[in-house]
Scaffold this motif. Structure first.
Motif, PDB file in Angstrom:
ATOM      1  N   UNK A   1      28.144   5.090 -13.169  1.00 23.58           N
ATOM      2  CA  UNK A   1      27.918   6.275 -13.994  1.00 23.58           C
ATOM      3  C   UNK A   1      26.660   7.045 -13.600  1.00 23.58           C
ATOM      4  N   UNK A   2      26.047   6.638 -12.484  1.00 22.44           N
ATOM      5  CA  UNK A   2      24.830   7.289 -11.999  1.00 22.44           C
ATOM      6  C   UNK A   2      23.715   7.286 -13.045  1.00 22.44           C
ATOM      7  N   UNK A   3      23.552   6.143 -13.695  1.00 22.64           N
ATOM      8  CA  UNK A   3      22.501   5.961 -14.687  1.00 22.64           C
ATOM      9  C   UNK A   3      21.499   4.925 -14.193  1.00 22.64           C
ATOM     10  N   UNK A   4      20.324   4.927 -14.783  1.00 24.58           N
ATOM     11  CA  UNK A   4      19.381   3.839 -14.551  1.00 24.58           C
ATOM     12  C   UNK A   4      19.766   2.664 -15.444  1.00 24.58           C
ATOM     13  N   UNK A   5      19.189   1.503 -15.180  1.00 26.45           N
ATOM     14  CA  UNK A   5      19.456   0.345 -16.029  1.00 26.45           C
ATOM     15  C   UNK A   5      19.079   0.642 -17.474  1.00 26.45           C
ATOM     16  N   UNK A   6      17.907   1.220 -17.669  1.00 26.79           N
ATOM     17  CA  UNK A   6      17.452   1.485 -19.045  1.00 26.79           C
ATOM     18  C   UNK A   6      18.335   2.507 -19.742  1.00 26.79           C
ATOM     19  N   UNK A   7      18.794   3.507 -19.011  1.00 26.69           N
ATOM     20  CA  UNK A   7      19.696   4.500 -19.608  1.00 26.69           C
ATOM     21  C   UNK A   7      21.013   3.846 -20.022  1.00 26.69           C
TER      22      UNK A   7
ATOM     23  N   UNK B   1      24.754   0.733 -23.999  1.00 30.56           N
ATOM     24  CA  UNK B   1      25.505  -0.527 -24.024  1.00 30.56           C
ATOM     25  C   UNK B   1      24.990  -1.491 -25.073  1.00 30.56           C
ATOM     26  N   UNK B   2      23.689  -1.447 -25.371  1.00 27.91           N
ATOM     27  CA  UNK B   2      23.103  -2.379 -26.333  1.00 27.91           C
ATOM     28  C   UNK B   2      22.861  -1.723 -27.695  1.00 27.91           C
ATOM     29  N   UNK B   3      23.515  -0.612 -27.940  1.00 29.29           N
ATOM     30  CA  UNK B   3      23.429   0.027 -29.249  1.00 29.29           C
ATOM     31  C   UNK B   3      23.727  -0.990 -30.351  1.00 29.29           C
ATOM     32  N   UNK B   4      22.849  -1.093 -31.338  1.00 33.29           N
ATOM     33  CA  UNK B   4      22.956  -2.144 -32.357  1.00 33.29           C
ATOM     34  C   UNK B   4      24.277  -2.118 -33.111  1.00 33.29           C
ATOM     35  N   UNK B   5      24.716  -0.946 -33.510  1.00 28.97           N
ATOM     36  CA  UNK B   5      25.948  -0.846 -34.300  1.00 28.97           C
ATOM     37  C   UNK B   5      27.150  -1.296 -33.473  1.00 28.97           C
TER      38      UNK B   5
END
Length: 224
Positions: free
Chosen positions: A28-34, A39-43
């Motif tokens: 997706x041409x994103x950084x790990x943090x992005x 991906x780790x959104x709490x909900x």
């Protein structure tokens, strides 16, 4: 006398490390943090880890739905494939020290249980892991609708192996406040930093719920 030891999975027995290339975020041409921001959104994490999200592609769809750009069907399939492969690799590449320790615990007639907060992708390849044969029981949150640190998930695990809290140890890296949950359920608790070192603040908050603190999994034999 300890009759059963329960282990956390991620960062206690395995590390779901990203590969050098072809990870979810690369596609997706994103950084790990992005990527992890979505991906780790709490909900979303709680939905899938509690089993409300039943299919692998739905997990990816929900993560991507948070992104402010278009993602093609092909990209979604590639992201799913990369995520599944990463989890599969993590479950297959187990350190020798971990496997040797589990083997020795079994020779001592100690029953082994797994208690993991996990979604259907995380545990899809569990039965293909070298770990699988050592465990008498495995509980994944998505299959039981309970998440650590809810004491009910620990109580369910003890029911499965027919042991009482004073006969048990729970071993984990301390994520999800899991040691607090285990202690609330009456288990002995072991904080392991073998696979992930915590920073000073994290360590301070975790160790207050730990009866023992180990840096190598084979140190468990000192407390049996």
């Amino acid at each position: 006398m300890i009759k059963a030891i329960y282990f956390d999975l991620f960062f206690t027995l395995i590390v779901p490390a990203y590969e050098k290339t072809n990870n979810e975020y690369d596609i997706l041409n994103l950084s790990v943090s992005e990527w992890e921001q979505y991906a780790e959104n709490d909900i979303l994490y709680h939905e899938r880890a509690l089993g409300f999200v039943k299919t692998e592609i739905e997990i990816i769809d929900k993560i991507i739905s948070l992104m402010p750009f278009e993602v093609s069907v092909v990209q979604k399939e590639q992201v799913l494939s990369a995520r599944e492969q990463r989890m599969k690799n993590a479950l297959k590449m187990i350190s020798k020290e971990v496997l040797d320790t589990l083997q020795k615990l079994k020779l001592k007639d100690i029953r082994l249980g797994l208690i993991s907060n996990a979604d259907c992708i995380d545990c899809k390849y569990w039965n293909q892991s070298p770990l699988f044969r050592y465990f008498d029981d495995s509980i994944f949150s998505c299959n039981v609708g309970l998440l650590k640190p809810d004491r009910q998930i620990y109580e369910l695990a003890m029911q499965h192996l027919n042991v009482s809290p004073e006969q048990c140890l729970f071993v984990g890296d301390g994520g999800s406040n899991e040691l607090c949950g285990a202690k609330t359920a009456g288990m002995g608790t072991v904080f392991s930093e073998m696979l992930e070192k915590k920073n000073t603040e994290q360590r301070k908050s975790i160790v207050k719920y730990a009866d023992y603190h180990i840096k190598h999994i084979n140190e468990l034999f000192n407390y049996l």
